[in-house]
Design a protein around this motif. Structure first.
Motif, PDB file in Angstrom:
ATOM      1  N   CYS A  80       0.855  -1.189   0.000  1.00  0.00           N
ATOM      2  CA  CYS A  80       0.000   0.000   0.000  1.00  0.00           C
ATOM      3  C   CYS A  80       0.887   1.234   0.000  1.00  0.00           C
ATOM      4  CB  CYS A  80      -0.914   0.013   1.224  1.00  0.00           C
ATOM      5  SG  CYS A  80      -1.940   1.509   1.336  1.00  0.00           S
ATOM      6  N   LEU A  86      -5.712   2.994  -8.151  1.00  0.00           N
ATOM      7  CA  LEU A  86      -6.852   2.085  -8.150  1.00  0.00           C
ATOM      8  C   LEU A  86      -7.533   2.147  -9.515  1.00  0.00           C
ATOM      9  CD1 LEU A  86      -8.287   3.144  -4.683  1.00  0.00           C
ATOM     10  CD2 LEU A  86      -7.185   0.949  -5.180  1.00  0.00           C
ATOM     11  N   GLU A  88     -10.341   3.195 -11.156  1.00  0.00           N
ATOM     12  CA  GLU A  88     -11.399   4.103 -10.726  1.00  0.00           C
ATOM     13  C   GLU A  88     -12.663   3.991 -11.557  1.00  0.00           C
ATOM     14  OE1 GLU A  88     -10.005   8.058 -10.104  1.00  0.00           O
ATOM     15  OE2 GLU A  88      -8.698   7.422  -8.453  1.00  0.00           O
ATOM     16  N   LEU A  95     -14.393  -3.726  -8.160  1.00  0.00           N
ATOM     17  CA  LEU A  95     -12.960  -3.690  -7.934  1.00  0.00           C
ATOM     18  C   LEU A  95     -12.517  -4.843  -7.035  1.00  0.00           C
ATOM     19  CD1 LEU A  95     -10.665  -0.693  -7.406  1.00  0.00           C
ATOM     20  CD2 LEU A  95     -10.533  -2.572  -5.786  1.00  0.00           C
ATOM     21  N   HIS A  99      -9.863  -7.589  -8.033  1.00  0.00           N
ATOM     22  CA  HIS A  99      -8.607  -7.621  -7.284  1.00  0.00           C
ATOM     23  C   HIS A  99      -8.376  -8.968  -6.613  1.00  0.00           C
ATOM     24  CE1 HIS A  99      -5.287  -5.741  -4.982  1.00  0.00           C
ATOM     25  NE2 HIS A  99      -5.682  -6.548  -4.012  1.00  0.00           N
ATOM     26  N   VAL A 128     -15.258   4.066  -7.859  1.00  0.00           N
ATOM     27  CA  VAL A 128     -14.108   4.420  -7.035  1.00  0.00           C
ATOM     28  C   VAL A 128     -13.630   5.838  -7.338  1.00  0.00           C
ATOM     29  CG1 VAL A 128     -11.702   3.817  -6.515  1.00  0.00           C
ATOM     30  CG2 VAL A 128     -13.420   2.017  -6.762  1.00  0.00           C
ATOM     31  N   LYS A 136     -10.330   6.381  -0.574  1.00  0.00           N
ATOM     32  CA  LYS A 136      -9.413   5.643  -1.452  1.00  0.00           C
ATOM     33  C   LYS A 136      -8.245   5.071  -0.655  1.00  0.00           C
ATOM     34  CE  LYS A 136     -10.422   8.267  -5.663  1.00  0.00           C
ATOM     35  NZ  LYS A 136      -9.896   9.236  -6.659  1.00  0.00           N
ATOM     36  N   LYS A 140      -7.186   1.169  -0.225  1.00  0.00           N
ATOM     37  CA  LYS A 140      -5.852   0.632  -0.486  1.00  0.00           C
ATOM     38  C   LYS A 140      -5.326  -0.131   0.726  1.00  0.00           C
ATOM     39  CE  LYS A 140      -4.478   4.454  -3.549  1.00  0.00           C
ATOM     40  NZ  LYS A 140      -3.505   5.555  -3.715  1.00  0.00           N
TER      41      LYS A 140
END
Length: 210
Positions: A80, A86, A88, A95, A99, A128, A136, A140
């Motif tokens: 991170c 990301l 978005e 997402l 992911h 996002v 955000k 993360k």
């Protein structure tokens, strides 16, 4: 996960960013990488992760008693940093579905459960790109903290977080650190005050805190 650095050095052009780091990062420990802005903390973190090649020295990775090739480290790594992007154009739910196909969550945790732990239930169908900077960053952090990865790297983890967000981070990093190798690049004490070892980039003096 164990990382052993021997004579590790990194140079950009003619400028040495850091030199001659020899240290073993043991599994189940948390280390704070400290130094003023511009001192090379992020560069060191990225070199230890294998994302940047060292100019001199060697890195050896070991997991569960087996040597790990540098190209295999990303499979065992959760990262991170404020500069990581990301996707978005996706909603939060989309997402997470994307992911976690590549970076599964810790055993027993579902995508919906992670949304609840991040306090983002009302934003599960929100794009996002419409998240605030703090949301955000919490996303993360959630993806990294709750990934099923034995190596956790955090670069300035409370960037863009308000006081509530900082307290959320402090609670959840402690809850997920056990049994992992945790490396935190920071110059903010409340981001790393639980770390057992401090590594000063400007001197590479390794100072156990307890």
């Amino acid at each position: 996960m164990q990382i052993t650095a021997a004579g590790l050095s990194k140079r950009f052009h003619r400028d040495w960013i850091f030199r001659d780091l020899t240290h073993t990062f043991e599994p189940g420990t948390a280390t704070a990488i400290l130094g003023p802005n511009g001192s090379g903390k992020s560069t060191l973190l990225n070199t230890l992760s294998g994302q940047l090649l060292a100019t001199e020295g060697t890195l050896t990775y070991t997991y569960q008693g087996q040597l790990v090739a540098v190209e295999e480290v990303p499979q065992l790594l959760a990262y991170c940093a404020p500069y990581l992007e990301l996707i978005e154009e996706l909603t939060l739910t989309e997402l997470l579905q994307f992911h976690t196909r590549f970076k599964p969550l810790r055993a027993g945790l579902t995508n919906e459960g992670l949304i609840e732990r991040m306090y983002l239930e009302k934003s599960r169908h929100k794009l996002v790109r419409d998240f605030s900077s703090g949301m955000k960053q919490r996303l993360k952090l959630g993806l990294a903290l709750y990934a099923a990865a034995p190596l956790l790297l955090l670069d300035e983890p409370t960037t863009n977080l308000d006081r509530t967000g900082v307290e959320w981070y402090r609670e959840h990093v402690r809850a997920t650190a056990l049994g992992r190798l945790v490396l935190i690049s920071s110059n903010v004490a409340e981001e790393y005050d639980f770390c057992s070892t401090h590594l000063d980039v400007t001197s590479f003096g390794v100072k156990p805190t307890r």
